[in-house]
Scaffold this active site. Sequence first.
Site, PDB file in Angstrom:
ATOM      1  CE  LYS A  90      45.964   1.684 -30.082  1.00 49.40           C
ATOM      2  NZ  LYS A  90      46.672   0.619 -30.808  1.00 49.40           N
ATOM      3  N   GLY A 138      51.945   8.886 -34.904  1.00 47.36           N
ATOM      4  CA  GLY A 138      51.375   8.040 -35.954  1.00 47.36           C
ATOM      5  C   GLY A 138      51.125   8.858 -37.199  1.00 47.36           C
ATOM      6  CB  SER A 139      49.053   8.173 -40.118  1.00 53.03           C
ATOM      7  OG  SER A 139      47.819   7.949 -39.470  1.00 53.03           O
ATOM      8  CB  THR A 140      49.345  13.461 -41.203  1.00 53.66           C
ATOM      9  OG1 THR A 140      50.734  13.695 -40.961  1.00 53.66           O
ATOM     10  CG2 THR A 140      48.646  14.799 -41.324  1.00 53.66           C
ATOM     11  CD  GLU A 176      56.987  12.141 -34.294  1.00 58.40           C
ATOM     12  OE1 GLU A 176      56.732  12.290 -35.510  1.00 58.40           O
ATOM     13  OE2 GLU A 176      57.566  11.153 -33.830  1.00 58.40           O
ATOM     14  CB  CYS A 181      57.773   9.737 -38.544  1.00 58.56           C
ATOM     15  SG  CYS A 181      58.694   9.767 -37.014  1.00 58.56           S
ATOM     16  CD  GLU A 189      55.089   9.445 -43.356  1.00 56.79           C
ATOM     17  OE1 GLU A 189      53.904   9.515 -43.010  1.00 56.79           O
ATOM     18  OE2 GLU A 189      56.037   9.575 -42.567  1.00 56.79           O
TER      19      GLU A 189
HETATM   20  P1  ADP Z   1      50.850   4.120 -38.831  1.00 57.11           P
HETATM   21  O1  ADP Z   1      50.159   2.818 -39.035  1.00 57.11           O
HETATM   22  O2  ADP Z   1      51.155   4.862 -40.055  1.00 57.11           O
HETATM   23  O3  ADP Z   1      51.979   4.102 -37.851  1.00 57.11           O
HETATM   24  P2  ADP Z   1      48.473   4.993 -37.516  1.00 57.11           P
HETATM   25  O4  ADP Z   1      48.221   6.415 -37.275  1.00 57.11           O
HETATM   26  O5  ADP Z   1      47.515   4.224 -38.327  1.00 57.11           O
HETATM   27  O6  ADP Z   1      49.897   5.050 -38.109  1.00 57.11           O
HETATM   28  O7  ADP Z   1      48.664   4.214 -36.146  1.00 57.11           O
HETATM   29  C1  ADP Z   1      49.332   4.727 -35.043  1.00 57.11           C
HETATM   30  C2  ADP Z   1      48.616   4.318 -33.782  1.00 57.11           C
HETATM   31  O8  ADP Z   1      47.334   4.937 -33.745  1.00 57.11           O
HETATM   32  C3  ADP Z   1      48.348   2.831 -33.646  1.00 57.11           C
HETATM   33  O9  ADP Z   1      48.554   2.481 -32.293  1.00 57.11           O
HETATM   34  C4  ADP Z   1      46.888   2.717 -34.045  1.00 57.11           C
HETATM   35  O10 ADP Z   1      46.256   1.613 -33.468  1.00 57.11           O
HETATM   36  C5  ADP Z   1      46.324   3.985 -33.481  1.00 57.11           C
HETATM   37  N1  ADP Z   1      45.071   4.451 -34.118  1.00 57.11           N
HETATM   38  C6  ADP Z   1      44.605   4.207 -35.367  1.00 57.11           C
HETATM   39  N2  ADP Z   1      43.432   4.820 -35.566  1.00 57.11           N
HETATM   40  C7  ADP Z   1      43.141   5.503 -34.429  1.00 57.11           C
HETATM   41  C8  ADP Z   1      42.062   6.359 -34.011  1.00 57.11           C
HETATM   42  N3  ADP Z   1      41.064   6.675 -34.816  1.00 57.11           N
HETATM   43  N4  ADP Z   1      42.121   6.882 -32.775  1.00 57.11           N
HETATM   44  C9  ADP Z   1      43.162   6.622 -31.965  1.00 57.11           C
HETATM   45  N5  ADP Z   1      44.183   5.817 -32.286  1.00 57.11           N
HETATM   46  C10 ADP Z   1      44.185   5.258 -33.503  1.00 57.11           C
END
Ligand code: ADP
Length: 792
Positions: free
Chosen positions: A191, A243-245, A265, A299, A396
């Site tokens: 995704k 993605g985000s922590t 990561e 990151c 961050e």
């Molecule tokens: P950032 O926007 O800081 O890169 P995010 O962690 O919000 O980080 O997003 C990274 C990915 O995780 C995106 O593909 C986002 O759609 C997906 N994402 C956001 N929330 C969730 C969740 N609860 N479960 C799984 N994937 C998610």
Amino acid sequence: MAKITDILRTMEYGPSPESDEHVRAWLASHRDGFGHFVSGRFLKPGALFDVNNPATGERIAGVTQGTAADVDAAVRAARKALPKWSGLSGDARARHLYALARHVQKRERFLAVLESVDNGKPIRESRDIDVPLVARHFYHHAGWASLTASEFPGHRPVGVCGQIIPWNFPLLMLAWKIAPALAAGNTVVLKPAEFTPLTALAFAEICIEAGLPPGVVNIVTGDGSTGAALVAHEAVDKIAFTGSTEVGRAIRQATAGTGKKLSLELGGKSPFVVFEDADLDSAVEGVVDAIWFNQGEVCCAGSRLLAAESIAEKLYAKLRARMAHLRVGDPLDKSTDVGAIVAPVQLERITRLVDQGVREGAKIWRAPGALPERGCFYPPTLVTDVEPASTLAREEIFGPVLVTMTFRTPDEAIALANNSRYGLSASVWTENVNRALEFAARVKAGVVWINSTNLFDAAAGFGGYRESGFGREGGREGLAEYLVADAPKGRTNAKALAPPALTALPGQGPAPGADAIDRTAKLYIGGKQARPDSGYCYAVLDPKGAAVGLAGLGNRKDVRNAVEAATKASSWGAATAHNRAQVLYYVAENLEARATEFAERLRAMTGASLREAREEVETAVRRTFYYAGFADKYDGAVHATRTRFVTLAMNEPWGVMGLVCPNEAPLLGFVSLVMPAIAMGNCVVVAPSAAYPLSATDFYSVLDTSDVPAGVVNIVTGDSATLAKALADHDGVDALWYVGSAEGAKAVEAASAANLKATWTRQAPLDWREAQGREFLRRATQVKNIWTPYGE
Ligand code: ADP
């Protein structure tokens, strides 16, 4: 029109736009929207969301919002494709990966332009960095496809991998995820991020062109809810997330107890450290690459500049001069240095954090000059006068904002660098090789760049310490994330024992047998026997229900004391591996010398036959010798990355590990967990078998007589679930191994989300005679990649 003489004086660039004609034509051909890519074909578009060009705000595409049903269809397709794909020979899979690499190369310019249009990053970066690295990743892993069987004997693919990626390096993150997964024989559902799904969809077309079998790669677009559906899907065997922590934590919780393999990561607030003897001009260029590369939406961005006080002002002056020459603007202009921020919400976040920093007293500096009138842009920003505890120093920002602080001594530099809950990367600048390597060894970061920054290669592992996540991507260590060890063959002699209900007895409790001396086995903390904080003990019962001894009933407070003792003993990890080996040999010898006594104890507690009890002790002795032998042989590697770089992959101990032992195999289970952990330099807090703890408490004296330093092994007896929870909750525990029930594993994994400690949970019963090998050493360490340049 400007005269040539004027241009020569100002050295102004003229615009040098890259054509987006092909990308526009491609987008026009998908005017009706993009559907998901499932089972080798594009599905009809569903409910669409808008994808915008961040540099202009213009809507460029409509992409389908994935539902749980869409995710399910994709997972089914991946599952269906799995047997055939994993059953192909490595060479056959390699050919597919080579084909993907070649097709990426063929479409290089198209992909680079599409990436810049979708994400806002400068074309120079997407063209020269992102897309070439994508091709490199597929080539590199094509090689691994051929080699996995011989290089990872006894391993098989994990299965169906759910992969969720962020928007900052959309296609590169896709390659980091898909290439190793496919090489190892897995199938995937990926995704992409909702802001930047387009290159993933272009990649889906490449999969068709390159003849990849249907269902091996599936791409479902959508927002966080689509990601959450993928995480929750029962037929997914592994989740790989970048993605985000915050979301990483939610995923850790959602996958707890499901048996899904997980790699995360996550975020960072990485230090960029400049010592007084650094080549300052190079360091300034380094800063540009560290924090203004990809608008700081990286990151591992070097977002905290730590400068030696003596050169700080000089460095800032040079930086300001350099900042005045950074060109912010059209991502498709080949002379643009800093492009657009991915989306208005990200721009708002950056603005809000910087405003808050200013309210907290920070000073900001920006080069004069206007930003483009439309689109999402934020100017490169230098922030001084921040305290280590301030928002801008801790959070961050994920934008082109550099925060500076100063230090006086190397120790202070290390302390400041490590003063973060993150630990993704670090960059250090000094002409002194000893200082550089010392910093590299002491900094808590998964990647360290010496006199360099933001270098990546498919052959090197990338990934963080602490709240930056766990698992690596790239290199041998990254491939291991997509494999699982085969279940051991052979008969399991153990039966899973239900956890005993422990009855708290006040004080010392009644002594077993007639004599009244205090026979309560104490806890063992910091090299000393300690009474449990609760003041209670419990009776250890044999299978007939007769008391064979008493053990302390440890609680959260005891765990806390034990973690403190383990933390204090950290010099164990810095001792030479040879020293650790010697100590372990000594342990093995001392255990062997007391084999009869240990066998008797096992018989008395468990009702085992003499032969079984002897076999357990003998195996425990052999196992200790085995890890003693390995203590100085579990080498790291030098990865073959770029020329003129030595990329060292060092296996480092976690630090403090929690070990929760099974009820059965009271001695062998204990030894099988403790020995690999301490051989690698960890200090441990062990919860031994709750039913039969006395083999572990007898072990104190073996540790004492074998010169195991105080605090290296700490033993807290009591209820496994209570102790496991206390260990999982404790921020000072860096990694946790748990063997026990399914519910116990779930509780441990969920609780460990708080500080994102790495967990390894396994369900009893295991055949402990087989529970030995490199996998234990791999799990007892984390890999730090250190990039060291050479040459002038
Ligand atoms: P950032 O926007 O800081 O890169 P995010 O962690 O919000 O980080 O997003 C990274 C990915 O995780 C995106 O593909 C986002 O759609 C997906 N994402 C956001 N929330 C969730 C969740 N609860 N479960 C799984 N994937 C998610």
